[in-house]
Structures are given as C-alpha cells and as structure tokens.
Design a protein around this motif. Structure first.
Motif, PDB file in Angstrom:
ATOM      1  N   ASP A  96       4.917   6.800   4.112  1.00 20.12           N
ATOM      2  CA  ASP A  96       4.094   6.709   3.139  1.00 20.12           C
ATOM      3  C   ASP A  96       4.022   5.086   2.321  1.00 20.12           C
ATOM      4  O   ASP A  96       3.282   4.879   0.651  1.00 20.12           O
ATOM      5  CB  ASP A  96       4.438   7.728   2.850  1.00 20.12           C
ATOM      6  CG  ASP A  96       5.120   8.098   1.393  1.00 20.12           C
ATOM      7  OD1 ASP A  96       6.234   7.199   2.108  1.00 20.12           O
ATOM      8  OD2 ASP A  96       5.521   9.160   1.339  1.00 20.12           O
ATOM      9  N   THR A  97       4.627   4.279   3.256  1.00 17.67           N
ATOM     10  CA  THR A  97       4.855   2.753   2.524  1.00 17.67           C
ATOM     11  C   THR A  97       4.306   1.949   3.177  1.00 17.67           C
ATOM     12  O   THR A  97       4.599   2.629   3.914  1.00 17.67           O
ATOM     13  CB  THR A  97       6.204   2.257   1.446  1.00 17.67           C
ATOM     14  OG1 THR A  97       7.188   2.409   2.208  1.00 17.67           O
ATOM     15  CG2 THR A  97       6.296   3.226   0.033  1.00 17.67           C
ATOM     16  N   GLU A  98       4.534   0.584   2.920  1.00 17.55           N
ATOM     17  CA  GLU A  98       3.066  -0.753   3.567  1.00 17.55           C
ATOM     18  C   GLU A  98       3.404  -2.030   3.235  1.00 17.55           C
ATOM     19  O   GLU A  98       2.615  -1.807   2.279  1.00 17.55           O
ATOM     20  CB  GLU A  98       2.702  -0.106   4.393  1.00 17.55           C
ATOM     21  CG  GLU A  98       2.394  -1.759   5.768  1.00 17.55           C
ATOM     22  CD  GLU A  98       1.604  -1.515   6.361  1.00 17.55           C
ATOM     23  OE1 GLU A  98       0.579  -0.083   6.325  1.00 17.55           O
ATOM     24  OE2 GLU A  98       0.977  -2.517   7.777  1.00 17.55           O
ATOM     25  N   TYR A 125      -7.678   4.751  -6.345  1.00 13.39           N
ATOM     26  CA  TYR A 125      -6.785   3.465  -5.323  1.00 13.39           C
ATOM     27  C   TYR A 125      -6.700   2.886  -6.050  1.00 13.39           C
ATOM     28  O   TYR A 125      -8.021   1.891  -6.566  1.00 13.39           O
ATOM     29  CB  TYR A 125      -7.236   3.596  -4.370  1.00 13.39           C
ATOM     30  CG  TYR A 125      -7.527   4.768  -3.407  1.00 13.39           C
ATOM     31  CD1 TYR A 125      -8.496   5.137  -2.806  1.00 13.39           C
ATOM     32  CD2 TYR A 125      -6.536   4.215  -1.675  1.00 13.39           C
ATOM     33  CE1 TYR A 125      -8.911   6.602  -2.674  1.00 13.39           C
ATOM     34  CE2 TYR A 125      -6.864   5.705  -1.096  1.00 13.39           C
ATOM     35  CZ  TYR A 125      -7.589   7.113  -0.951  1.00 13.39           C
ATOM     36  OH  TYR A 125      -8.124   7.813  -0.328  1.00 13.39           O
ATOM     37  N   TYR A 141      -6.739  12.504  -0.338  1.00 11.47           N
ATOM     38  CA  TYR A 141      -7.632  11.060  -0.317  1.00 11.47           C
ATOM     39  C   TYR A 141      -9.287  10.668  -1.771  1.00 11.47           C
ATOM     40  O   TYR A 141      -9.396   9.931  -1.408  1.00 11.47           O
ATOM     41  CB  TYR A 141      -7.692  10.115   1.096  1.00 11.47           C
ATOM     42  CG  TYR A 141      -6.374  10.675   1.200  1.00 11.47           C
ATOM     43  CD1 TYR A 141      -4.778  10.594   0.990  1.00 11.47           C
ATOM     44  CD2 TYR A 141      -5.631  11.981   2.326  1.00 11.47           C
ATOM     45  CE1 TYR A 141      -3.785   9.894   1.700  1.00 11.47           C
ATOM     46  CE2 TYR A 141      -4.776  12.265   3.188  1.00 11.47           C
ATOM     47  CZ  TYR A 141      -3.241  11.378   2.733  1.00 11.47           C
ATOM     48  OH  TYR A 141      -2.261  11.332   2.769  1.00 11.47           O
ATOM     49  N   ALA A 189       0.729  -1.001  -0.084  1.00 11.29           N
ATOM     50  CA  ALA A 189       0.107  -0.004  -0.111  1.00 11.29           C
ATOM     51  C   ALA A 189       1.212   0.468  -0.117  1.00 11.29           C
ATOM     52  O   ALA A 189       2.022   1.307   0.851  1.00 11.29           O
ATOM     53  CB  ALA A 189      -0.863  -0.374   1.180  1.00 11.29           C
ATOM     54  N   TYR A 190       0.682   1.879  -0.670  1.00 14.83           N
ATOM     55  CA  TYR A 190       0.919   3.458  -0.524  1.00 14.83           C
ATOM     56  C   TYR A 190       0.464   4.508  -0.587  1.00 14.83           C
ATOM     57  O   TYR A 190      -0.861   4.615  -1.091  1.00 14.83           O
ATOM     58  CB  TYR A 190       2.114   3.297  -1.535  1.00 14.83           C
ATOM     59  CG  TYR A 190       2.118   3.382  -2.961  1.00 14.83           C
ATOM     60  CD1 TYR A 190       2.488   2.352  -3.317  1.00 14.83           C
ATOM     61  CD2 TYR A 190       1.060   4.454  -3.810  1.00 14.83           C
ATOM     62  CE1 TYR A 190       2.341   1.563  -4.361  1.00 14.83           C
ATOM     63  CE2 TYR A 190       1.571   3.894  -5.141  1.00 14.83           C
ATOM     64  CZ  TYR A 190       1.526   2.801  -5.476  1.00 14.83           C
ATOM     65  OH  TYR A 190       1.393   2.179  -7.086  1.00 14.83           O
ATOM     66  N   ASP A 191       0.718   5.768  -0.015  1.00  9.33           N
ATOM     67  CA  ASP A 191       0.277   7.232  -0.070  1.00  9.33           C
ATOM     68  C   ASP A 191       0.863   7.536  -1.503  1.00  9.33           C
ATOM     69  O   ASP A 191       1.746   8.562  -1.326  1.00  9.33           O
ATOM     70  CB  ASP A 191       0.691   7.752   0.901  1.00  9.33           C
ATOM     71  CG  ASP A 191      -0.360   9.555   1.357  1.00  9.33           C
ATOM     72  OD1 ASP A 191      -0.628   9.993   0.194  1.00  9.33           O
ATOM     73  OD2 ASP A 191      -0.667   9.970   2.547  1.00  9.33           O
ATOM     74  N   ASP A 203       2.616  12.209  -1.966  1.00 14.32           N
ATOM     75  CA  ASP A 203       3.716  12.579  -2.542  1.00 14.32           C
ATOM     76  C   ASP A 203       4.933  12.049  -3.227  1.00 14.32           C
ATOM     77  O   ASP A 203       6.720  11.896  -3.571  1.00 14.32           O
ATOM     78  CB  ASP A 203       5.087  12.625  -0.655  1.00 14.32           C
ATOM     79  CG  ASP A 203       4.272  13.201   0.189  1.00 14.32           C
ATOM     80  OD1 ASP A 203       3.801  14.711  -0.196  1.00 14.32           O
ATOM     81  OD2 ASP A 203       4.566  13.202   1.375  1.00 14.32           O
ATOM     82  N   HIS A 225      -3.018   6.523  -4.905  1.00 13.64           N
ATOM     83  CA  HIS A 225      -2.604   5.588  -4.440  1.00 13.64           C
ATOM     84  C   HIS A 225      -3.001   4.456  -4.927  1.00 13.64           C
ATOM     85  O   HIS A 225      -3.569   3.963  -5.788  1.00 13.64           O
ATOM     86  CB  HIS A 225      -3.704   6.092  -2.791  1.00 13.64           C
ATOM     87  CG  HIS A 225      -4.085   7.260  -2.711  1.00 13.64           C
ATOM     88  ND1 HIS A 225      -2.879   8.270  -1.852  1.00 13.64           N
ATOM     89  CD2 HIS A 225      -5.131   8.612  -3.035  1.00 13.64           C
ATOM     90  CE1 HIS A 225      -2.904   9.238  -2.399  1.00 13.64           C
ATOM     91  NE2 HIS A 225      -4.675   9.445  -2.405  1.00 13.64           N
ATOM     92  N   ALA A 226      -2.765   3.169  -3.737  1.00 15.50           N
ATOM     93  CA  ALA A 226      -2.447   1.849  -4.142  1.00 15.50           C
ATOM     94  C   ALA A 226      -2.937   1.371  -1.965  1.00 15.50           C
ATOM     95  O   ALA A 226      -2.398   1.634  -1.350  1.00 15.50           O
ATOM     96  CB  ALA A 226      -1.282   1.041  -4.690  1.00 15.50           C
ATOM     97  N   LEU A 227      -3.932   0.484  -2.686  1.00 17.38           N
ATOM     98  CA  LEU A 227      -4.296  -0.138  -0.964  1.00 17.38           C
ATOM     99  C   LEU A 227      -4.197  -1.774  -1.864  1.00 17.38           C
ATOM    100  O   LEU A 227      -3.190  -2.270  -0.947  1.00 17.38           O
ATOM    101  CB  LEU A 227      -5.397  -0.445  -1.129  1.00 17.38           C
ATOM    102  CG  LEU A 227      -6.382   1.060  -0.859  1.00 17.38           C
ATOM    103  CD1 LEU A 227      -7.925   0.625  -0.593  1.00 17.38           C
ATOM    104  CD2 LEU A 227      -6.204   1.401   0.332  1.00 17.38           C
TER     105      LEU A 227
END
Lengths: 247, 247
Positions: free
Chosen positions: B87-89, B241, B128, B9-11, B14, B57-59
């Motif tokens: 901002d990434t996971e 997303y 978002y 996932a990432y926001d 940025d 974004h990505a989920l």
C-alpha cells in the motif's frame, strides 16, 4: 410471497466469495442476514447468477429471492442499502414473475479484467487490478483475442475440481482496451457461460502471449490438447469483475 | 552519510497516518523499518514534508533521510519498493544536498479532494472519496471557490488543538472539476501552506454552499469572524490526497 430480482455491485476484497459458508463473510451471507432483519426472523434464501471467488468483484451481479410480503421494489432497494455493509450496493430492484431464476434463466455473462502495467504495485489498485510489470506486445494480444472468440472446448482453461463435464462454451466478444492514463489494460469477455476460473486463466494466457512466452496462436493448440496443465497461469482474483448478467 | 529525497504514494486506509506512533502502523514507521533492514540495524530517521492523518492518501508525499552509505538513487528506489508493503510505492528517489529539508524547504503544497455524488456509498470508492448524496448547485461552488483563492486568515478553517498561532495562508489555486463518468467532483487546492484539517473543512463548507445551506459568499464572513465553530463540518479523511509538494 413476492419474487425480487436485484442487481448489485460489491468490492470482493473483504468477502470470502459470493456463496454462503459457515463462519465466513460472504455476499450471500450479508444479503440473507439483511433480509432476515427485514422479515423479523424469517429465513430468506438468496439465489445468485453464479458464484464469485474470494477477492473477485461485481459491477452487476444478479440475485433473486422470494420475500414473504409485498413491498414496492424501490423500498426493497432502499431498505437493503441501509442494512447492507458499505462494500455492497444494490443498484436495481425489480419484482419478477416466479419463472425467473437468477441462475437457470441466465443467457450469458460479461466479465471485465483489469491489468495494471506499472513497474511496481500501485497502492490504490492493488485490490482492484491484476499486476503485470513485464513488456507486452499488444498487437499479439489482439491477434490472440480473435482466437478466443467463437465456440471452443475450454477444457484447458477450467480449474480442476469442477463437476461440470461439458466444457464447450461460446465467447461472443473478447476485447482489450488500452487505458494509458491509468497504465491499465481492460479485457472484456462476453459469452454464454464460463467455467471455473476460466477468465483468469484466459487472461494469464493472453499476457504470456503478449510477453512472447507463447506462440501467438497458442489458443488453437490449447483447445485441441484439452489439458489444464498446458495453460498454467491464473491471473489474480483482484482484477476480475462480474460486469453484467444477461437474461 | 548521503541525503536522499523520496517522492512516494500511499493508500492511507490501513495507516494510522504518516507520523510514527508507538504500536501503530504508520507510513513513517514502515519506511524507517525498511531502512533499518537495509542498514542491518542502524536507525535512520525519516523526515516528511508534513503529517497526513489516518485514512488520508498521498500521490506525492516527500520525505528525506540521511543514509549511512552511498548507493545510487535508483537502487534506493528498487530496494525500498521491494521491502515496503504494497500500500506504499516509492515513485522517485534523488540524492540531494544537506541543505534540503523535506519540511523546512517546502514552498507549497497541492491537495486533491474527491467527492462521490452517488445516492448510496460506492463500494469501490468508499475508502477513496468522501460521499455527498445531496443536491449541489455547482455554479454556487465555483463562485465560492473564487473567495477561497488569495491570502486570508484561515482561523475559522483550522481544527482546534494546533500550536500554530499565525493562521494567514495564501491559496494560489482553488478549483473544482466535475467528473460525471465517475459521478465525482475533484477539488484541488494549491497554496503556500495549510492548517490542520483545513482542506477537509474547506470542502465541507463548499458543499454546504453548493447545497444552499450557506450564503454563496459565506467564506468572506468566515474569514472575518475567525471562529472554528462557524465552519462546523469536516469532510471525511478518505477523500483527501496530498498530491504534490513544491520546493
């Protein structure tokens, strides 16, 4: 001169707090700059219900100011929302009498604190929640919250540096909501007043109790010792929201 | 050499999009930099399921790469989450066979698009969600969504500049959920493939239909004319997303 009361929301991430400071982007600063444009160059001083720190958000901050002229409240709202940056939103605008003061007329405040319980920092809530990845016994937290409610000397829960000497406050409500769908805990505190950093220190202490690192009734000891060094932690600013100001 | 498949996932706020670019902060770039640290200087090329644009974004983005060495999948997840920015996971890590390819093995994708319906931009969702403050007849949108489902030539819904000539795609599901508590609409599109900017153009067109500025069955005309100029709008990147990639 007309006195306006505004209720506003802001994302605190990109602000150096509420209060005007030289060479810093603050909520008071962007509000006063927008009003300066509206008056075509007359300075208007904005009074907030209180400061919020850098990174702290608001869902219902309240301010007042005296505007040179008399425009309908709804036009004030529209004008400011078109002049203010997108990380602020004026939610409500009212014309009030001159005995209303955003700070001195305050009867109480309500704060929300969001805690993200995920294993890793959630990319989407990193600016909008504190992060606590450790195990929590929620029953212990609920028990401790009952100790938070009521009238107590919160000296142990006030960041040093404040000038306020009288540190007795009354918390009418202290609650925690488990929100499993977002893996969050939502704490709410409604009281007649809050000391500097008090909510963030309360939350850090509650999480330590939930994690078993403090006695479940440690609040009673902390009220008695009146020593900030005993309640060490301060939860991050990102999780804190000024939700409502009562008049 | 071991091939790893990661779900992350990432926001996107940025990032200058997913794909590596010189002097830009990209998702592929920060991933490859973290892997470079882990290998102590051996370059590892990351392959994504596809690009996402700046601000998107990505989920559940999926990537693969070949790592020089063999460490347990869960250790790869822990190591990367400690080395990657907040901002990434990395949500999931798997060791896969060498015939898995993040892009070429794709069977389909699912996108989510969030629309904020508030009168003014919401400070907390400005990065978002897209923002559409105009009246909407949701029944009209539901009717139009039925026209989106199925196999169609989406030439009118592809941003120009793409190199892909074959523009027929199948949308298995196109849905809209009204989320009144957050004043949002959540669109979801699940299909076998999507053209450049296609979801954002679909959403912009759906909103114009909901607002009454287009005929409720305008999609049928747009499929026939195959002309990007006819479907003018592109909803903002902030609302989009990448939710899931299917293999």
């Amino acid at each position: 001169m007309t006195r306006y009361k505004l209720t506003l929301a802001y994302d605190g991430t990109d602000f150096a707090g509420f209060q005007r400071q030289p060479n810093q982007r603050t909520v008071q600063g962007v509000l006063e700059r927008a009003l300066f444009k509206m008056t075509k160059g007359q300075a208007v001083t904005v009074h907030g219900s209180g400061r919020t720190d850098s990174g702290v958000h608001a869902l219902g901050q309240v301010v007042h100011f005296d505007y040179p002229g008399n425009i309908p409240a709804v036009n004030m709202l529209r004008a400011l929302n078109s002049l203010m940056p997108l990380d602020t939103e004026i939610l409500k605008s009212e014309i009030v009498s001159e005995d209303f003061h955003a700070r001195f007329s305050t009867q109480g405040k309500r704060y929300l604190y969001k805690v993200d319980r995920g294993r890793y920092t959630n990319p989407f809530t990193r600016h909008y929640a504190g992060h606590y990845p450790y195990p929590l016994d929620l029953t212990r937290i609920q028990t401790a919250l009952a100790d938070v409610q009521g009238t107590h000397d919160f000296t142990s829960f006030a960041a040093s540096g404040g000038v306020i000497k009288y540190k007795v406050r009354t918390i009418y409500e202290a609650t925690m909501l488990d929100v499993p769908e977002s893996n969050q805990l939502h704490f709410e505190f409604y009281g007649n007043g809050f000391l500097y950093n008090m909510v963030r220190i309360l939350v850090a202490t509650l999480l330590e109790i939930g994690n078993g690192r403090r006695d479940v009734h440690d609040f009673l000891r902390l009220y008695a010792v009146k020593d900030r060094q005993q309640a060490r932690g301060t939860a991050p600013a990102s999780g804190l929201y000024l939700k409502k100001v009562y008049y």
